[in-house]
Design an enzyme around this catalytic site. Structure first.
Site, PDB file in Angstrom:
ATOM      1  N   LYS A 106     -15.316   9.907  -0.352  1.00 20.94           N
ATOM      2  CA  LYS A 106     -13.982   9.852   0.265  1.00 20.94           C
ATOM      3  C   LYS A 106     -13.708  11.191   0.925  1.00 20.94           C
ATOM      4  O   LYS A 106     -14.196  12.227   0.472  1.00 20.94           O
ATOM      5  CB  LYS A 106     -12.921   9.576  -0.802  1.00 20.94           C
TER       6      LYS A 106
HETATM    7  P1  NAD Z   1      -1.209   2.044   6.395  1.00 17.07           P
HETATM    8  O1  NAD Z   1      -0.843   3.472   6.567  1.00 17.07           O
HETATM    9  O2  NAD Z   1      -1.675   1.241   7.566  1.00 17.07           O
HETATM   10  O3  NAD Z   1       0.078   1.233   5.779  1.00 17.07           O
HETATM   11  C1  NAD Z   1       0.802   1.648   4.668  1.00 17.07           C
HETATM   12  C2  NAD Z   1       2.089   0.816   4.637  1.00 17.07           C
HETATM   13  O4  NAD Z   1       2.795   1.069   3.432  1.00 17.07           O
HETATM   14  C3  NAD Z   1       3.074   1.152   5.754  1.00 17.07           C
HETATM   15  O5  NAD Z   1       3.748  -0.037   6.156  1.00 17.07           O
HETATM   16  C4  NAD Z   1       4.076   2.102   5.069  1.00 17.07           C
HETATM   17  O6  NAD Z   1       5.349   2.108   5.716  1.00 17.07           O
HETATM   18  C5  NAD Z   1       4.143   1.442   3.721  1.00 17.07           C
HETATM   19  N1  NAD Z   1       4.610   2.285   2.624  1.00 17.07           N
HETATM   20  C6  NAD Z   1       4.231   3.545   2.291  1.00 17.07           C
HETATM   21  N2  NAD Z   1       4.894   3.953   1.194  1.00 17.07           N
HETATM   22  C7  NAD Z   1       5.685   2.899   0.819  1.00 17.07           C
HETATM   23  C8  NAD Z   1       6.597   2.671  -0.254  1.00 17.07           C
HETATM   24  N3  NAD Z   1       6.819   3.619  -1.160  1.00 17.07           N
HETATM   25  N4  NAD Z   1       7.215   1.468  -0.318  1.00 17.07           N
HETATM   26  C9  NAD Z   1       6.990   0.495   0.579  1.00 17.07           C
HETATM   27  N5  NAD Z   1       6.136   0.649   1.606  1.00 17.07           N
HETATM   28  C10 NAD Z   1       5.513   1.843   1.730  1.00 17.07           C
HETATM   29  O7  NAD Z   1      -2.271   2.007   5.221  1.00 17.07           O
HETATM   30  P2  NAD Z   1      -3.286   0.831   4.863  1.00 17.07           P
HETATM   31  O8  NAD Z   1      -4.584   1.085   5.539  1.00 17.07           O
HETATM   32  O9  NAD Z   1      -2.605  -0.484   5.014  1.00 17.07           O
HETATM   33  O10 NAD Z   1      -3.540   1.155   3.317  1.00 17.07           O
HETATM   34  C11 NAD Z   1      -2.593   0.783   2.310  1.00 17.07           C
HETATM   35  C12 NAD Z   1      -3.251   0.951   0.952  1.00 17.07           C
HETATM   36  O11 NAD Z   1      -4.429   0.135   0.896  1.00 17.07           O
HETATM   37  C13 NAD Z   1      -3.733   2.368   0.596  1.00 17.07           C
HETATM   38  O12 NAD Z   1      -3.629   2.527  -0.801  1.00 17.07           O
HETATM   39  C14 NAD Z   1      -5.200   2.345   1.011  1.00 17.07           C
HETATM   40  O13 NAD Z   1      -5.965   3.326   0.342  1.00 17.07           O
HETATM   41  C15 NAD Z   1      -5.564   0.935   0.581  1.00 17.07           C
HETATM   42  N6  NAD Z   1      -6.750   0.369   1.230  1.00 17.07           N
HETATM   43  C16 NAD Z   1      -6.852   0.264   2.579  1.00 17.07           C
HETATM   44  C17 NAD Z   1      -7.982  -0.313   3.146  1.00 17.07           C
HETATM   45  C18 NAD Z   1      -8.093  -0.532   4.631  1.00 17.07           C
HETATM   46  O14 NAD Z   1      -9.082  -1.164   5.060  1.00 17.07           O
HETATM   47  N7  NAD Z   1      -7.159  -0.084   5.448  1.00 17.07           N
HETATM   48  C19 NAD Z   1      -9.032  -0.734   2.328  1.00 17.07           C
HETATM   49  C20 NAD Z   1      -8.913  -0.610   0.947  1.00 17.07           C
HETATM   50  C21 NAD Z   1      -7.755  -0.059   0.412  1.00 17.07           C
END
Ligand code: NAD
Length: 416
Positions: A106
């Protein structure tokens, strides 16, 4: 006493429980409890107004017994060494759970991408890539997208790496644009994995996905793709939130209209087809499926007893604290843990890496079919392990991963 965990503590807490139940030998426990290699880099960047800013970046590899490290690069003001270490370890377990030949890595940079210009982000990304150049590569460590980074970021990493290495190696990153060797289906892969996990979990409860009620926390990449795919599969999304607030409509939110609204406003707040609600209440609504898809540490000892969802599918990494696990278990909430539920992304990243190395590209239908195969197989393996060890699915997933990573470590032997 109330406990506030950082993400790495939360990973270690689960590892301890799983290692004991599995009977992991002490030497391997000592290896797995910390990252294998950590690189901290300092990144001077020329900002648009002429001054120099110096950012801190990390690339951490937790374990590479099963293959090159794999893991996203996060751009966020809240990035810490512990958070990136946890992410690297989770990726060791995640890649083992879905049985793809990678280890766990990471990366991250402490920065606020929303406050930076494209030029500043490009210079920061290129400087970071040049600094971590010696530890990444298609056979060493393959970065991908995470919070705050996107396909363009990956294109800059690819270009910088290739310029320095004097090669054309597009397998150095995943999540890049399709026109540069990215895989069809990658953008929605994590959401598709959430869909598959939700369907399998509902099936375990003997209930259909069609007509199930759904609440989603977070409407970024994972949240909005999960919303769309679950909606198309017949689930009724009654509540959704983002960082700015939450909305609900018990009759069901029109997800396609919300996606259009979100693409124009970058928020769910103010959407006409729903009422505002308290974001904290979303997590405790009486729904069939709850998808935390925002950030870590959302379901904790403070609110776990109030969670009324039948199934929690962890789209985000680390959304549930270790103290919340037994509370959810004793209340009969079926939790599909993050290292399984959101592994669709890393699975299609693996497909992307395979396609790059073969120079032969698959149709989207093939990608999606193979993803279903990998995810359902992983789901069944996790629940078989859970039943075998009479534990909860999270510890079941950790044990399955420990078993596979330990086996690879034993085959290789310890080089001393
Ligand atoms: P992103 O930045 O695209 O979206 C995050 C979303 O969460 C946004 O809508 C933001 O406004 C919202 N958010 C943040 N804090 C919040 C809160 N306290 N309450 C409500 N909403 C809140 O990120 P993402 O890529 O969608 O990733 C989200 C999670 O999934 C992370 O933990 C990331 O590590 C995990 N993840 C992502 C992927 C991927 O392929 N993108 C894969 C595995 C895991």
């Amino acid at each position: 006493m109330l406990t506030q965990h950082n993400a790495f503590d939360a990973m270690q807490a689960r590892l301890r429980v799983a290692a004991e139940l599995y009977g992991l030998e002490d030497a391997l426990f000592k290896v797995f409890i910390q990252p294998k290699r950590s690189m901290i880099v300092s990144l001077p960047v020329h900002m648009d107004d002429g001054h120099w800013e110096v950012f801190t970046g990390y690339r951490i590899q937790h374990n590479v017994a099963r293959g090159p490290a794999k893991g996203g690069i996060r751009f966020d003001p809240g990035v810490t060494y512990d958070e990136i270490s946890a992410g690297a370890a989770w990726n060791t377990w995640k890649t083992a759970v879905v049985d793809v030949p990678f280890g766990g890595g990471k990366g991250g940079i402490i920065c606020d991408p929303s406050a930076m210009s494209q030029g500043e982000l490009e210079r920061l990304t290129r400087r970071y890539t040049a600094e971590v150049m010696d530890v990444i590569g298609p056979d060493r460590d393959v970065p991908g997208i995470d919070m705050g980074t996107n396909a363009q970021t990956m294109a800059w990493v690819l270009d910088t790496y290739n310029m320095h290495a004097r090669v054309h190696a597009n397998a150095v990153v995943t999540g890049k644009p399709v026109g540069l060797g990215g895989s069809l289906g990658r953008a929605e892969a994590t959401g598709r994995g959430v869909l598959i996990s939700a369907r399998e979990a509902m099936q375990r409860l003997g209930k259909p996905l069609a007509g199930a009620t759904l609440a989603i926390q977070g409407f970024g990449n994972v949240g909005n793709q999960s919303a769309r795919l679950l909606h198309e599969a017949g689930a009724r999304m009654v509540a959704v939130s983002d960082q700015r607030g939450a909305i609900r409509n018990d009759r069901g939110i029109d997800v396609h209209a919300l996606l259009k609204y979100h693409s124009e406003t970058r928020t769910v707040v103010g959407f006409k087809g729903a009422e505002p609600m308290d974001p904290a209440e979303l997590l405790t609504m009486a729904v069939d499926i709850l998808v935390p898809a925002a950030t870590d540490n959302q379901i904790t000892e403070h609110n776990a007893a109030k969670v009324r969802a039948k199934v929690v599918v962890e789209g985000a990494n680390g959304p549930t604290s270790p103290e919340a696990d037994p509370i959810l278990l004793s209340n009969g909430v079926l939790v599909v843990p993050d290292i399984l539920a959101n592994a669709g992304g890393v699975t299609v990243s693996y497909f992307e890496w395979v396609q790059n190395r073969n120079g032969y590209y698959w149709r989207e239908r093939e990608v999606n079919e193979r993803l279903v195969e990998y995810m359902t197989h992983a789901f069944q393996a996790v629940f078989a392990t859970t039943d075998k060890y009479k534990t909860n699915p999270r510890i079941g997933a950790y044990i399955l991963a420990l078993d596979r990573v330990s086996l690879a470590m034993h085959y290789r032997g310890f080089y001393a």
